[in-house]
Design a protein around this motif. Structure first.
Motif, PDB file in Angstrom:
ATOM      1  N   UNK A 299      24.089  37.002  48.076  1.00 60.63           N
ATOM      2  CA  UNK A 299      25.530  36.042  48.172  1.00 60.63           C
ATOM      3  C   UNK A 299      26.686  37.084  47.807  1.00 60.63           C
ATOM      4  N   UNK A 300      27.832  36.910  48.587  1.00 56.84           N
ATOM      5  CA  UNK A 300      29.023  37.362  48.167  1.00 56.84           C
ATOM      6  C   UNK A 300      29.677  36.630  47.073  1.00 56.84           C
ATOM      7  N   UNK A 301      30.020  37.082  45.766  1.00 50.56           N
ATOM      8  CA  UNK A 301      30.535  36.379  44.571  1.00 50.56           C
ATOM      9  C   UNK A 301      31.791  36.560  44.571  1.00 50.56           C
ATOM     10  N   UNK A 302      32.692  35.540  44.608  1.00 52.80           N
ATOM     11  CA  UNK A 302      34.165  35.671  44.205  1.00 52.80           C
ATOM     12  C   UNK A 302      34.413  35.058  42.629  1.00 52.80           C
ATOM     13  N   UNK A 303      34.764  36.033  42.031  1.00 53.05           N
ATOM     14  CA  UNK A 303      35.131  35.717  40.439  1.00 53.05           C
ATOM     15  C   UNK A 303      36.807  35.012  40.532  1.00 53.05           C
ATOM     16  N   UNK A 304      36.657  33.847  39.891  1.00 52.37           N
ATOM     17  CA  UNK A 304      38.095  33.443  39.540  1.00 52.37           C
ATOM     18  C   UNK A 304      38.528  33.272  38.315  1.00 52.37           C
ATOM     19  N   UNK A 305      39.447  33.858  38.117  1.00 51.67           N
ATOM     20  CA  UNK A 305      40.252  33.671  36.763  1.00 51.67           C
ATOM     21  C   UNK A 305      40.566  32.114  36.130  1.00 51.67           C
ATOM     22  N   UNK A 306      40.310  31.947  34.910  1.00 53.32           N
ATOM     23  CA  UNK A 306      40.573  30.506  34.357  1.00 53.32           C
ATOM     24  C   UNK A 306      39.133  29.733  34.048  1.00 53.32           C
ATOM     25  N   UNK A 307      39.599  28.385  34.322  1.00 54.32           N
ATOM     26  CA  UNK A 307      38.381  27.585  33.965  1.00 54.32           C
ATOM     27  C   UNK A 307      37.432  27.098  35.076  1.00 54.32           C
ATOM     28  N   UNK A 308      36.484  26.203  35.068  1.00 60.24           N
ATOM     29  CA  UNK A 308      35.860  25.749  35.957  1.00 60.24           C
ATOM     30  C   UNK A 308      36.614  24.876  36.903  1.00 60.24           C
ATOM     31  N   UNK A 309      37.680  24.187  36.395  1.00 60.52           N
ATOM     32  CA  UNK A 309      38.645  23.492  37.413  1.00 60.52           C
ATOM     33  C   UNK A 309      39.178  24.445  38.342  1.00 60.52           C
ATOM     34  N   UNK A 310      39.643  25.660  37.561  1.00 65.12           N
ATOM     35  CA  UNK A 310      40.202  26.564  38.560  1.00 65.12           C
ATOM     36  C   UNK A 310      39.401  27.205  39.757  1.00 65.12           C
ATOM     37  N   UNK A 311      38.160  27.379  39.581  1.00 62.81           N
ATOM     38  CA  UNK A 311      37.076  27.604  40.244  1.00 62.81           C
ATOM     39  C   UNK A 311      37.131  26.636  41.407  1.00 62.81           C
ATOM     40  N   UNK A 312      36.825  25.013  41.094  1.00 63.90           N
ATOM     41  CA  UNK A 312      36.855  24.405  41.960  1.00 63.90           C
ATOM     42  C   UNK A 312      37.889  24.175  42.973  1.00 63.90           C
ATOM     43  N   UNK A 313      39.243  24.526  42.366  1.00 62.55           N
ATOM     44  CA  UNK A 313      40.393  24.545  43.157  1.00 62.55           C
ATOM     45  C   UNK A 313      40.474  25.410  44.324  1.00 62.55           C
ATOM     46  N   UNK A 314      40.039  26.817  43.854  1.00 62.93           N
ATOM     47  CA  UNK A 314      39.881  27.899  44.547  1.00 62.93           C
ATOM     48  C   UNK A 314      38.976  27.802  45.765  1.00 62.93           C
ATOM     49  N   UNK A 315      37.940  27.076  45.469  1.00 61.76           N
ATOM     50  CA  UNK A 315      37.022  26.858  46.790  1.00 61.76           C
ATOM     51  C   UNK A 315      37.604  25.731  47.644  1.00 61.76           C
ATOM     52  N   UNK A 316      38.193  24.652  47.004  1.00 64.02           N
ATOM     53  CA  UNK A 316      38.578  23.640  48.031  1.00 64.02           C
ATOM     54  C   UNK A 316      39.762  24.435  48.837  1.00 64.02           C
TER      55      UNK A 316
END
Length: 380
Positions: A159-176
């Motif tokens: 898999x290609x892994x995209x590391x997102x700074x911040x919280x789990x909510x920040x990760x969800x927002x980036x994915x959306x």
């Protein structure tokens, strides 16, 4: 394959459309389909979740399966009324394989060549493995604080892994923000309802392994709520089919540092309470705003259950006690045993309205606890 239907406005979408959320903003569920489990045929079937094929929205595809499902149900040495369901023995070492295999199978049937998902860890590793097995490219968005073991596992599966700074909510927002690209499947374990129908096999297995009966109480960790909703689906279907007499009570467990569902249950809210995402080493359930929160609360209440929270100190103690029994799990798995231990020892918050209900449910004659993530996935 059944279509998808909006839980808010009842709009219907073909599953082939790759739509993951209604235009009205509502969450999608799987449209009703015919479920007729052949209980008499089960003993002759392979020990995998595909043995419940008639209850699944997609037909068996042997090219995808890694043999997932039918994990052991073993008694606790310390607490005689408790049985552990060892889902950390699934191929990628977590219960998320149950939903991932359905989404990977669906993607292959639809001719998908690329998928993306966001995760706190376990869903990402499961998706990476099963989409890799299917020969489909997969990108996983995760918080940059995700355990190194989980990151290594995702990358090992290609898999290609995209590391997102911040919280789990920040990760969800980036994915959306990245979701919805043409030809790319957003294989979200939260938004795509086919995932829940894979997870529900957990409940079917409990029923079969207990001699075709259900326990009084099932305890589950809850963050985004896929295991809660999967259990509720399974138990509802078993009762509707006349294969079980009554629903078990579901007691869902959160980390005290991030407990929007426990607070909503305590205050009688229909939606999760507004909370700041606190820090907890039970990273898999550190979800401050679960999208299916209303459905989770409704499902738990429908069973006569409740939602409680435990501290990291209690979780650490439970993790050590489980390891002493030969069961090494990650903190997110240990929260359930921490709740049962608190009820047995009467060390829970006596002023909590949810604990007042949970105490008797967690000390009932028969209680099943999932151990749904392996200990090596998280730091000791």
């Amino acid at each position: 394959m059944p279509d998808l239907v909006c839980s808010e406005c009842a709009a219907v979408y073909p599953v082939e459309s790759l739509v993951w959320r209604c235009t009205c903003g509502g969450l999608l569920d799987v449209a009703e389909f015919d479920i007729k489990v052949d209980a008499q045929a089960l003993p002759g079937r392979a020990p995998s979740l595909w043995r419940y094929a008639e209850a699944l929205p997609i037909a068996v595809d042997p090219a995808i399966t890694l043999g997932e499902g039918f994990t052991p149900l073993v008694p606790s040495r310390a607490l005689g009324h408790v049985q552990f369901k060892l889902d950390f023995l699934l191929p990628t070492l977590s219960f998320k394989d149950r939903g991932a295999v359905l989404l990977a199978t669906l993607a292959q049937r639809l001719g998908v060549t690329n998928a993306m998902v966001d995760s706190s860890g376990n869903a990402g590793t499961a998706m990476a493995a099963y989409f890799g097995r299917a020969g489909i490219g997969c990108t996983v968005y995760v918080p940059e604080s995700t355990s190194p073991g989980k990151l290594a596992q995702m990358r090992a599966h290609g898999a290609t892994v995209e590391l997102v700074p911040g919280s789990r909510a920040d990760t969800a927002a980036a994915a959306l923000r990245a979701a919805g690209r043409p030809g790319v499947m957003y294989a979200s374990h939260v938004y795509h309802p086919y995932f829940l129908h894979g997870v529900k096999t957990y409940g079917y297995e409990i029923w079969e392994q207990r001699g075709r009966s259900l326990p009084e109480t099932v305890v589950v960790p809850v963050g985004n709520g896929t295991l809660v909703l999967g259990c509720h689906l399974a138990f509802s279907e078993l009762v509707a089919a006349g294969l079980a007499e009554r629903m078990p009570r579901i007691v869902a467990v959160q980390a005290a540092a991030c407990s929007p569902l426990e607070q909503a249950m305590a205050q009688g809210f229909a939606m999760p309470a507004a909370v700041d995402g606190g820090t907890t080493f039970a990273e898999g359930i550190a979800i401050a705003a679960p999208p299916r929160g209303r459905q989770i609360l409704s499902a738990v209440r429908a069973t006569g259950g409740t939602i409680v929270s435990v501290s990291d100190r209690q979780t650490a103690g439970a993790r050590h006690e489980l390891a002493d029994e030969g069961l090494f799990v990650e903190p997110t798995s240990a929260v359930c045993f921490a709740a049962v231990r608190a009820a047995v020892d009467s060390t829970f918050d006596k002023a909590s309205p949810t604990w007042a209900v949970a105490a008797s449910l967690l000390t009932a004659e028969s209680v099943v606890v999932p151990l749904c993530g392996a200990g090596l996935k998280s730091p000791v």
